[in-house]
Design an enzyme around this catalytic site. Structure first.
Site, PDB file in Angstrom:
ATOM      1  N   VAL A   1       1.001  -1.126   0.065  1.00 28.59           N
ATOM      2  CA  VAL A   1      -0.130  -0.065  -0.020  1.00 28.59           C
ATOM      3  C   VAL A   1       0.772   1.229  -0.048  1.00 28.59           C
ATOM      4  O   VAL A   1       0.587   2.327  -0.743  1.00 28.59           O
ATOM      5  CB  VAL A   1      -1.045  -0.054   1.266  1.00 28.59           C
TER       6      VAL A   1
ATOM      7  N   ASP B   1       4.877 -22.590   5.705  1.00 24.45           N
ATOM      8  CA  ASP B   1       5.600 -23.934   5.447  1.00 24.45           C
ATOM      9  C   ASP B   1       6.895 -23.805   4.930  1.00 24.45           C
ATOM     10  O   ASP B   1       7.770 -24.694   4.721  1.00 24.45           O
ATOM     11  CB  ASP B   1       4.579 -24.814   4.145  1.00 24.45           C
TER      12      ASP B   1
HETATM   13  O1  F6P Z   1      -0.046 -24.266   4.483  1.00 23.91           O
HETATM   14  C1  F6P Z   1      -0.017 -23.532   5.787  1.00 23.91           C
HETATM   15  C2  F6P Z   1      -0.669 -24.638   7.039  1.00 23.91           C
HETATM   16  O2  F6P Z   1      -0.830 -24.113   8.167  1.00 23.91           O
HETATM   17  C3  F6P Z   1      -0.155 -26.002   6.779  1.00 23.91           C
HETATM   18  O3  F6P Z   1       1.107 -25.961   7.515  1.00 23.91           O
HETATM   19  C4  F6P Z   1      -1.249 -26.784   7.524  1.00 23.91           C
HETATM   20  O4  F6P Z   1      -0.988 -28.173   7.130  1.00 23.91           O
HETATM   21  C5  F6P Z   1      -2.372 -26.069   6.905  1.00 23.91           C
HETATM   22  O5  F6P Z   1      -2.030 -24.766   6.517  1.00 23.91           O
HETATM   23  C6  F6P Z   1      -3.603 -25.842   7.691  1.00 23.91           C
HETATM   24  O6  F6P Z   1      -4.663 -25.449   6.855  1.00 23.91           O
HETATM   25  P1  F6P Z   1      -6.053 -24.852   7.503  1.00 23.91           P
HETATM   26  O7  F6P Z   1      -6.032 -23.377   7.558  1.00 23.91           O
HETATM   27  O8  F6P Z   1      -6.948 -25.328   6.555  1.00 23.91           O
HETATM   28  O9  F6P Z   1      -6.271 -25.592   8.796  1.00 23.91           O
END
Ligand code: F6P
Length: 323
Positions: free
Chosen positions: A24, A128
């Site tokens: 922004v 991740d």
């Molecule tokens: O991709 C990020 C993450 O936090 C992963 O580490 C995990 O498996 C997943 O998202 C969890 O997803 P949700 O938000 O659907 O619980």
């Protein structure tokens, strides 16, 4: 380039707010009109799009979550959904989009660019760290620090009771969070999706620890694609070593919240401004990342189709330093 839109999508990550702020403020600096889209792709389809100004992003740099909210949106995976999104952007004459998220976000941006030719830029934001084209993703460092904070606490009680703790961390099918947490948390072992570690290997580690008269152990488990996986692993180990006092802690979504670390704030600020400048320079279908501290542009297709390798040599550190 006169008007750009920014959104966050997929799992939120600490540092997303710092990145929105950079986008922004960067846009305002270059006299571009900047629009925020709420709830990621869902907001593009539902026309939840609002003009933002410099003061719209005051005092968010240090906050977890995302002021634009986030979502996973199946409708955007359809041509009809993407068409609705395009019409909402077209009526506002928005001529560039910046999406902050992970591989799912980039797949959406790439299809959108292919169909409607509106320039798009991706910024890697996910705890991740599983995105090709950048050393680190926004949120990863904070998530590892959150895991370390928890592991330090677990260590206190594991020591007091002489217990073996299985600590499960997030990361989907990649072991980046697990490996760093194991090194930084002084774990005895780590179970990674990239390696075929099984319960028997873990039992052997524990037996070695017993020989070395260690009184407690921390074992990090990557969730892989099935959160809760550590419960099953612990069960198998318990059956073979019934004398051992074993506990499981699943860290879960606490790794997604909280203040971004210094490293994430700086990464998010750098990539946010770089994305605005890249759109102005004519980049169209790219992700901006940082490799060896240099800005690097990767095509969106590469970013989600190539696998960022995990440096499994670092497992040596876990093994040697826990003797
Ligand atoms: O991709 C990020 C993450 O936090 C992963 O580490 C995990 O498996 C997943 O998202 C969890 O997803 P949700 O938000 O659907 O619980």
């Amino acid at each position: 380039m006169k008007r750009i839109a920014v959104f966050t999508s997929g799992g939120d990550a600490p540092g997303m707010n710092a990145c929105i702020r950079a986008v922004v403020r960067g846009a305002v600096y270059y006299n571009l009109e900047i629009y925020g889209v709420n709830h990621g792709y869902k907001g593009l389809i539902d026309d939840d799009i609002h003009r933002l100004h410099s003061n719209s992003v005051s005092n968010i740099l240090q906050k977890g979550g995302t002021m634009l909210k986030s979502a996973r949106c199946d409708e955007f995976k359809t041509k009809e959904g993407r068409k609705k999104a395009y019409q909402n952007l077209k009526k506002r004459k928005i001529d560039g989009i910046i999406g902050i998220g992970g591989d799912g976000t980039f797949k959406g941006l790439s299809s959108f660019f292919e169909e409607f030719k509106i320039p798009v830029m991706g910024i890697p934001g996910t705890i991740d760290n599983d995105i090709f084209g950048t050393d680190f993703t926004i949120g990863y460092d904070s998530a590892v620090n959150t895991a370390l904070d928890a592991i330090d606490k677990i260590r206190d009680t594991a020591d007091s009771h002489g217990r073996i703790f299985f600590v499960e961390v997030m990361g989907k099918d990649s072991g980046h969070i697990a490996l760093r947490s194991a090194i930084g948390g002084g774990a005895e072992a780590v179970i990674l999706p990239e390696k075929n570690t099984n319960a028997t290997d873990i039992i052997n580690y524990i037996r070695e620890d017993m020989r070395r008269e260690k009184t407690f152990s921390i074992i990090i488990v990557a969730e892989k694609d099935s959160p809760g996986i550590s419960i099953g692993v612990a069960e198998v180990v318990r059956k073979t070593l019934p004398d051992k006092d074993i506990r499981v802690t699943i860290l879960g979504h606490i790794q997604r919240g909280g203040k971004p670390s210094g490293m994430d704030r700086i990464l998010a600020s750098t990539l946010g401004l770089a994305a605005v400048e890249a759109l102005m320079d004519g980049h169209k279908d790219n992700m901006v990342g940082l490799i060896n501290n240099e800005l690097v542009f990767t095509t969106l297709k590469e970013s989600f189709s190539k696998v960022k390798p995990l440096n499994t040599d670092l497992l040596r550190l876990v093994k040697i330093l826990s003797i």
